[in-house]
Design an enzyme around this catalytic site. Sequence first.
Site, short mmCIF file in Angstrom:
data_model
loop_
_atom_site.label_atom_id
_atom_site.label_comp_id
_atom_site.label_asym_id
_atom_site.label_seq_id
_atom_site.Cartn_x
_atom_site.Cartn_y
_atom_site.Cartn_z
N SER A 147 43.17 -66.57 -0.70
CA SER A 147 41.91 -66.98 -0.40
C SER A 147 42.00 -68.23 0.49
O SER A 147 40.87 -68.71 0.95
CB SER A 147 41.24 -67.39 -1.77
OG SER A 147 42.19 -68.36 -2.28
N HIS A 152 39.45 -61.41 -3.80
CA HIS A 152 38.75 -61.47 -2.49
C HIS A 152 38.91 -60.22 -1.68
O HIS A 152 39.23 -60.23 -0.52
CB HIS A 152 39.57 -62.68 -1.57
CG HIS A 152 39.28 -64.15 -2.32
ND1 HIS A 152 37.97 -64.79 -2.00
CD2 HIS A 152 40.07 -64.93 -3.20
CE1 HIS A 152 37.82 -66.14 -2.84
NE2 HIS A 152 39.04 -65.96 -3.37
N LYS A 158 32.43 -62.96 -7.57
CA LYS A 158 32.14 -63.16 -6.11
C LYS A 158 31.44 -62.02 -5.39
O LYS A 158 30.28 -62.06 -5.45
CB LYS A 158 33.64 -63.10 -5.55
CG LYS A 158 34.80 -64.50 -6.21
CD LYS A 158 35.83 -64.68 -5.41
CE LYS A 158 36.85 -65.63 -5.87
NZ LYS A 158 36.12 -66.83 -6.62
#
Length: 378
Positions: A165, A193, A224
């Site tokens: 990240s 991610h 996310k």
Amino acid sequence: GTWKSERIIASRQGPHLRLEGGGTGILNFCANNYLGLSSHPEVIRAAVEALEKFGAGLSSVRFICGTQSIHKDLEEKIARFHQREDAILYASCFDANAGIFEALLTPEDAVLSDELNHASIIDGIRLCKANKYRYKHMDMQDLEAKLQDAQKHRLRLVATDGAFSMDGDIAPLKEICQLAQKYDALVFIDECHATGFLGPNGRGTDELLGVMDKVTIINSTLGKALGGAAGGYTTGPKPLIDLLRQRSRPYLFSNSLPPAVVGCASKALDLLMESNAIAQSMAAKTQRFRSKMTAAGFTISGKDHPICPVMLGDARLAAVMAEDMLNRGIYVIGFSYPVVPKGKARIRVQISAVHSDEDIDRCVEAFTEVGRKHGALP
Ligand code: PLP
């Protein structure tokens, strides 16, 4: 230059924000809203419907009286999305990482962890009693040496972020899986991610690198790309998920995910399983930003990932440049020690599928002006 303060947003999450105390139409380049689903109308509607039908929350952990049909449906959907046998929900991926190592590994086992793994993996490993090996970032020679040393232990688990990240680089999963096969180890990846947008169908780094059948355990977040509300999960072999339901402490001793949160994530997964168009559109935007910034003279860490760290080195320079970017209507954040190593301060830009080409060009122009003003560019 390392003191962190929080900016207060007075609107929904999205590419354009309103900040409290002024700023409207601020261009946002620092959310993990990779697919723009955080404020997607269908995701919001699904949350409202779940809230009305299933209530605000369960006032209970899962095993006492906190499991609703929507929790089971979402777990089944997550497992199907990742092509795994089963999945287990947590309040966050931080919790999923805190719970897995202690539940799975004993003092007879070994865990081998990339030195730049996320803080939650590091904390999860601290909580377990296995023998700990930390290998140099993405260094396969070092991992092999440590695997050789770890042969004396009963079971070996290699743990890595799929995409890192802070640097936007992607773990060499093919090589990691080959080594794991050679030295009889399991592979764990954190896909926070990557889930939803890496790989041809957005399944993650294991799909991108062609090792979906080689990675044993995936932890990821619903907070996310998958709607951005909250929540995390582990997906993998059914016996492992069964074990976590019995032994994983953040699962056993913390409240169930609220129905509205479950509704958001479930709808986000539906949208992704219907079409890979959103995931594909983000790759072109990322490419545009990376190539224009490189041409302007900046160093962008990582490769082909929507995390685009603009490397600056000095903590104060990163903070001052980020502040000046906001004066030009661009919201970005400087990262410095202890979030990244000393001397490696940066501004982390994150691209979203809902940024327009014009948004990206405006960001590059502002960086160029601010970079010249503060001496980051000649
Ligand atoms: N793992 C990684 C790599 C992350 O970046 C994050 C979030 O910052 C987490 C885990 C924790 O995820 P969550 O926000 O769901 O707790």
